[in-house]
Write an enzyme that holds these catalytic residues in place. Structure first.
Site, mmCIF file in Angstrom:
data_model
loop_
_atom_site.group_PDB
_atom_site.id
_atom_site.type_symbol
_atom_site.label_atom_id
_atom_site.label_comp_id
_atom_site.label_asym_id
_atom_site.label_seq_id
_atom_site.Cartn_x
_atom_site.Cartn_y
_atom_site.Cartn_z
ATOM 1 N N ASP A 107 11.114 -8.512 2.039
ATOM 2 C CA ASP A 107 10.788 -7.253 2.736
ATOM 3 C C ASP A 107 11.501 -7.238 4.030
ATOM 4 O O ASP A 107 12.091 -8.159 4.509
ATOM 5 C CB ASP A 107 9.477 -7.264 3.243
ATOM 6 C CG ASP A 107 8.282 -7.374 1.964
ATOM 7 O OD1 ASP A 107 8.675 -6.932 0.870
ATOM 8 O OD2 ASP A 107 7.008 -7.821 2.166
HETATM 9 N N1 URA Z 1 5.679 -11.791 -0.114
HETATM 10 C C1 URA Z 1 5.983 -10.820 0.698
HETATM 11 O O1 URA Z 1 4.781 -10.073 1.156
HETATM 12 N N2 URA Z 1 7.078 -10.393 1.391
HETATM 13 C C2 URA Z 1 8.179 -10.927 1.174
HETATM 14 O O2 URA Z 1 9.094 -10.499 1.663
HETATM 15 C C3 URA Z 1 8.020 -12.082 0.408
HETATM 16 C C4 URA Z 1 7.038 -12.631 -0.156
#
Ligand code: URA
Length: 240
Positions: A107
């Site tokens: 993310d």
């Molecule tokens: N899980 C999440 O919530 N975000 C990420 O970036 C990776 C795994």
């Protein structure tokens, strides 16, 4: 047996210009193969073993690149985005000719280990749900996460859409108002770690990936920095 490639194709793929540009460079005598100037752009060679010099500089040919990045917050992990800077924007031009892409997404507000490569087969192997390659995250959570939660994660957590996650391993580093844990998951569902904690009514306030299968984030990399994988790391990934 060595795969032979046309000289003009090799140089063009390596970013030395269009086929037409390369042809004219070759005609002008700028290119040597194994120490001898060649003027025929159609000549075939083994780009891995024959030594090509362009204007007396050795051309370092390779098919694949493998980079480990410590992804910083604020960038998206895709190759291009109309609004936001991407992790690929952090790479110097010399890498862009290989058309690298991030193997898996983090993310925008997540930090940590991101493999950037142009090896589609390896990326597929690492990300395939069938393979269940472990991904470990360091997580800071707004809430008191103690040992008692381990069994919930091990049994699988039911997410907001009803999906029950595969067993995940929770390691408590510090149980507190803001708890610090490592969580290892086998899948890569959308926002998975955040949603797993949401399901137990807690909010992730910091998230960083620290390993992917046998590949561990190099702690000397500051967010935004990257380095090439070592031969050993590439072999480990190929064998996982
Ligand atoms: N899980 C999440 O919530 N975000 C990420 O970036 C990776 C795994």
């Amino acid at each position: 047996m060595a795969k032979l490639e046309r000289l003009d194709k090799v140089l063009s793929n390596m970013g030395y210009g269009s086929r037409k540009d390369v042809k004219s460079h070759i005609k002008n005598g700028f290119v040597k193969i194994n120490g001898k100037t060649v003027k025929d752009n159609t000549i075939k060679l083994d780009p891995y073993n024959d030594k090509i010099h362009f204007k007396d500089q050795l051309v370092n040919y390779r098919e694949f690149i493998y980079l480990m990045m410590n992804k910083p917050q604020g960038l998206v992990s895709s190759t291009d985005d109309p609004l936001t800077k991407t992790v690929i924007d952090l790479l110097p031009r010399e890498y862009l000719i290989y058309e690298p892409f991030p193997a898996g997404r983090l993310d925008k507000d997540t930090e940590g280990l991101l493999l950037i490569t142009n090896d589609g087969q390896l990326a597929h192997q690492l990300l395939s749900p069938k393979k269940g390659v472990n991904k470990m995250y360091y997580v800071e959570v707004d809430g008191y996460v103690d040992e008692s939660y381990k069994s919930n994660f091990r049994e699988g957590i039911v997410l907001d859409d009803g999906y029950k996650t595969l067993p995940a391993e929770l390691e408590i580093i510090k149980a507190d108002m803001i708890s610090k844990v490592n969580l290892t998951i086998q899948e890569g569902k959308y926002h998975q770690v955040k949603r797993m904690f949401e399901s137990i009514s807690m909010k992730v306030v910091f998230l960083k990936r620290i390993s992917m299968g046998p590949l561990e984030l190099d702690n000397s990399l500051e967010p935004g920095e990257f380095r090439e994988l070592t031969e050993e790391e590439i072999n480990l990934l190929n064998n996982c």
